[in-house]
Design a protein around this motif. Sequence first.
Motif, PDB file in Angstrom:
ATOM      1  N   GLY A  11       0.788  -1.221   0.000  1.00 28.79           N
ATOM      2  CA  GLY A  11       0.000   0.000   0.000  1.00 28.79           C
ATOM      3  C   GLY A  11       0.813   1.259   0.000  1.00 28.79           C
ATOM      4  N   ALA A  12       2.151   1.146   0.095  1.00 29.46           N
ATOM      5  CA  ALA A  12       2.966   2.338   0.279  1.00 29.46           C
ATOM      6  C   ALA A  12       3.223   3.093  -1.009  1.00 29.46           C
ATOM      7  CB  ALA A  12       4.298   1.948   0.910  1.00 29.46           C
ATOM      8  N   ALA A  13       3.191   2.424  -2.134  1.00 30.59           N
ATOM      9  CA  ALA A  13       3.567   3.071  -3.377  1.00 30.59           C
ATOM     10  C   ALA A  13       2.659   4.250  -3.670  1.00 30.59           C
ATOM     11  CB  ALA A  13       3.494   2.067  -4.524  1.00 30.59           C
ATOM     12  N   GLY A  16       0.447   9.606  -0.328  1.00 31.99           N
ATOM     13  CA  GLY A  16       0.466  11.042  -0.184  1.00 31.99           C
ATOM     14  C   GLY A  16       1.022  11.504   1.127  1.00 31.99           C
ATOM     15  N   GLY A  17       1.225  10.607   2.100  1.00 34.64           N
ATOM     16  CA  GLY A  17       1.923  10.960   3.319  1.00 34.64           C
ATOM     17  C   GLY A  17       1.066  11.135   4.526  1.00 34.64           C
ATOM     18  N   ASP A  18       0.185  12.137   4.605  1.00 30.67           N
ATOM     19  CA  ASP A  18      -0.371  12.478   5.903  1.00 30.67           C
ATOM     20  C   ASP A  18      -1.879  12.666   5.895  1.00 30.67           C
ATOM     21  OD1 ASP A  18      -0.545  14.802   4.501  1.00 30.67           O
ATOM     22  OD2 ASP A  18       0.374  16.080   6.023  1.00 30.67           O
ATOM     23  N   ARG A  19      -2.587  12.152   4.905  1.00 31.10           N
ATOM     24  CA  ARG A  19      -4.038  12.344   4.866  1.00 31.10           C
ATOM     25  C   ARG A  19      -4.742  11.006   4.748  1.00 31.10           C
ATOM     26  NH1 ARG A  19      -5.314  16.635   0.315  1.00 31.10           N
ATOM     27  NH2 ARG A  19      -3.929  15.249  -0.818  1.00 31.10           N
ATOM     28  N   THR A  20      -5.740  10.813   5.587  1.00 29.59           N
ATOM     29  CA  THR A  20      -6.559   9.612   5.485  1.00 29.59           C
ATOM     30  C   THR A  20      -7.583   9.788   4.373  1.00 29.59           C
ATOM     31  OG1 THR A  20      -7.963  10.542   7.212  1.00 29.59           O
ATOM     32  CG2 THR A  20      -6.314   8.939   7.889  1.00 29.59           C
ATOM     33  N   THR A  21      -7.987   8.673   3.786  1.00 36.36           N
ATOM     34  CA  THR A  21      -9.017   8.658   2.756  1.00 36.36           C
ATOM     35  C   THR A  21     -10.007   7.566   3.118  1.00 36.36           C
ATOM     36  OG1 THR A  21      -7.407   9.351   1.093  1.00 36.36           O
ATOM     37  CG2 THR A  21      -9.468   8.433   0.285  1.00 36.36           C
ATOM     38  N   TRP A  30      -3.460   7.217   7.755  1.00 35.51           N
ATOM     39  CA  TRP A  30      -2.866   8.551   7.831  1.00 35.51           C
ATOM     40  C   TRP A  30      -1.511   8.613   7.133  1.00 35.51           C
ATOM     41  CZ3 TRP A  30       1.282   9.741  11.542  1.00 35.51           C
ATOM     42  CH2 TRP A  30       1.605  11.096  11.585  1.00 35.51           C
ATOM     43  N   ALA A  31      -0.659   7.616   7.369  1.00 40.41           N
ATOM     44  CA  ALA A  31       0.676   7.631   6.781  1.00 40.41           C
ATOM     45  C   ALA A  31       0.666   7.288   5.305  1.00 40.41           C
ATOM     46  CB  ALA A  31       1.585   6.653   7.532  1.00 40.41           C
ATOM     47  N   GLU A 304       5.894   9.300   7.667  1.00 40.96           N
ATOM     48  CA  GLU A 304       6.624   8.439   8.586  1.00 40.96           C
ATOM     49  C   GLU A 304       5.973   7.072   8.690  1.00 40.96           C
ATOM     50  OE1 GLU A 304       5.044   9.423  12.942  1.00 40.96           O
ATOM     51  OE2 GLU A 304       5.454  11.225  11.749  1.00 40.96           O
ATOM     52  N   LEU A 305       6.713   6.136   9.257  1.00 43.15           N
ATOM     53  CA  LEU A 305       6.223   4.853   9.733  1.00 43.15           C
ATOM     54  C   LEU A 305       6.643   4.744  11.190  1.00 43.15           C
ATOM     55  CD1 LEU A 305       7.402   2.678   6.708  1.00 43.15           C
ATOM     56  CD2 LEU A 305       5.076   3.499   7.130  1.00 43.15           C
ATOM     57  N   GLN A 306       5.999   3.834  11.931  1.00 45.83           N
ATOM     58  CA  GLN A 306       6.335   3.699  13.342  1.00 45.83           C
ATOM     59  C   GLN A 306       6.368   2.236  13.762  1.00 45.83           C
ATOM     60  OE1 GLN A 306       3.836   6.035  15.925  1.00 45.83           O
ATOM     61  NE2 GLN A 306       4.155   7.930  14.777  1.00 45.83           N
ATOM     62  N   SER A 307       7.258   1.941  14.710  1.00 42.23           N
ATOM     63  CA  SER A 307       7.309   0.658  15.417  1.00 42.23           C
ATOM     64  C   SER A 307       7.557   0.961  16.881  1.00 42.23           C
ATOM     65  CB  SER A 307       8.439  -0.233  14.882  1.00 42.23           C
ATOM     66  OG  SER A 307       8.291  -0.505  13.520  1.00 42.23           O
ATOM     67  N   GLU A 308       7.168   0.021  17.752  1.00 40.69           N
ATOM     68  CA  GLU A 308       7.411   0.218  19.185  1.00 40.69           C
ATOM     69  C   GLU A 308       7.417  -1.139  19.876  1.00 40.69           C
ATOM     70  OE1 GLU A 308       6.046   3.383  22.542  1.00 40.69           O
ATOM     71  OE2 GLU A 308       4.451   2.504  21.344  1.00 40.69           O
ATOM     72  N   TYR A 309       8.356  -1.294  20.801  1.00 41.16           N
ATOM     73  CA  TYR A 309       8.517  -2.558  21.522  1.00 41.16           C
ATOM     74  C   TYR A 309       8.598  -2.284  23.023  1.00 41.16           C
ATOM     75  CZ  TYR A 309       9.689  -4.084  16.829  1.00 41.16           C
ATOM     76  OH  TYR A 309       9.647  -4.341  15.488  1.00 41.16           O
ATOM     77  N   PHE A 310       7.870  -3.094  23.796  1.00 38.70           N
ATOM     78  CA  PHE A 310       7.816  -2.972  25.246  1.00 38.70           C
ATOM     79  C   PHE A 310       8.689  -4.062  25.864  1.00 38.70           C
ATOM     80  CE2 PHE A 310       4.232  -0.877  23.589  1.00 38.70           C
ATOM     81  CZ  PHE A 310       3.715   0.008  24.525  1.00 38.70           C
ATOM     82  N   VAL A 311       9.615  -3.649  26.722  1.00 32.11           N
ATOM     83  CA  VAL A 311      10.494  -4.585  27.424  1.00 32.11           C
ATOM     84  C   VAL A 311      10.382  -4.317  28.920  1.00 32.11           C
ATOM     85  CG1 VAL A 311      12.087  -4.734  25.474  1.00 32.11           C
ATOM     86  CG2 VAL A 311      12.488  -3.031  27.264  1.00 32.11           C
ATOM     87  N   PRO A 312      10.761  -5.264  29.776  1.00 33.21           N
ATOM     88  CA  PRO A 312      10.652  -5.040  31.217  1.00 33.21           C
ATOM     89  C   PRO A 312      11.478  -3.826  31.651  1.00 33.21           C
ATOM     90  CG  PRO A 312      11.012  -7.358  30.746  1.00 33.21           C
ATOM     91  CD  PRO A 312      11.217  -6.630  29.463  1.00 33.21           C
TER      92      PRO A 312
END
Length: 435
Positions: A11-13, A16-21, A30-31, A304-312
């Motif tokens: 879906g990235a190709a 437009g970056g920052d607008r939802t459709t 959004w991204a 942008e894209l985002q990732s996040e990881y939770f550790v102790p």
Amino acid sequence: MNPHTAAAAAGAAGSGGDRTTWQAGKARNWAGNVSFSASTVHRPQSVAELSTVVAGHRRVKAVGSGYSFSTVADTEGALVRLDRMPKVIEIDADRSRVRVAAGITFAELAPELHRLGFALQNLGSLPHITVAGACATGTHGSGNANPSIAAGVREVELVTADGSLARLDRSSPGFGGAVVSLGALGVATHLTLDLVPAYDVEQYVWEGLQWEDLLREVEAVTACAHSVSVFTDWHRGHSVWVKRRVHDPLPDLAFTGARPASGPRHPLAGLPAENCSPQEGVPGPWWERLPHFRADRLPSTGNELQSEYFVPLGRAREALSAVHALRDRIGPVLQLSELRTQAADEAWIGPGHGRDSLAVHFTWRLDVPGVLQVLPAVEAALAPFAPRPHWGKLFTVAPEALAARYPRWEDFRALRTALDPEGTFRNPLTDRYFG
């Protein structure tokens, strides 16, 4: 490649970056990295209309404001948005709770709570997101004593697969799986949240913190205020955003070698600070200070894209050192990382289930192939700490590895089967991880 990240890549190709459709065949997040597969998009205006939509389709998923980066809300069936439902905000002042419409955003809810003398314990970095979407994916703010937003939910009201209504509260046997649920149990219509008395917050930015000092003092830094975020690119000096409740002690981070910022800042150098919540110690309502970004401005960076990881949390130094060793490899696709903390909660598949956590967040460049190349390396480096990814962000952790990190994983699978036996709310992501 993980199927849900593969879908994101496809879906990235041309994004437009920052607008939802929100049109069938054109729906994007959004991204712009997720193109939804939905055959139809519905925006019901009542619970009755929503029930009809759900009962009339073989596959259904609800989507919030579109700020997720994974395919957690994707479906080949009917995509449902709740933004046209009545904006219910019903405050029970005697019992310090509020019943709200699931599709309401924190930017809509928080000012009304404050006006009536109430607040939420914490907020995420964006006020633009919906209450139900934030809770369903385990979204959080920061602070050693602050659990996820979902931990403040007392009751969830759902439209189930046959269009009927279900209500689960803290006395219900399956409640631990009903809030952080990935939308896999039904479409939430209303949630009831705990409230606390309204409070004011001051925000300060400290900068110039060196890596060795951060590593040595990480416990003291994260514990210094109600909400603390550390921004880093893993190379140069690091900044600390401190959000202090006005009657709490005033933090002084000079002992770390950091210095107060000389003016307002954006987390990413060069971007306009006026997009961010007020800083420099100017007191203001909780809802105008706890998020990093103003509700009437562009959140974060946009592209942008985002990732996040939770550790102790108790293994923060080891985990940070492991990521720091990858700094040259991740640098070409990284915009910025944020380090936050979260108190343990009881959500069965919430990233903070049963343990206080350090959340290691990555804001990536809008480069899906490049990000997918580095994610396995990040996940391998963090593997000794049993990292749990944020469900609304990109990750490639194998199902069997992730299942082993959640004591109540099988309980959630059983609850999903009980409430949705025909799989109306299934999608490729939930099928991959929960069968």
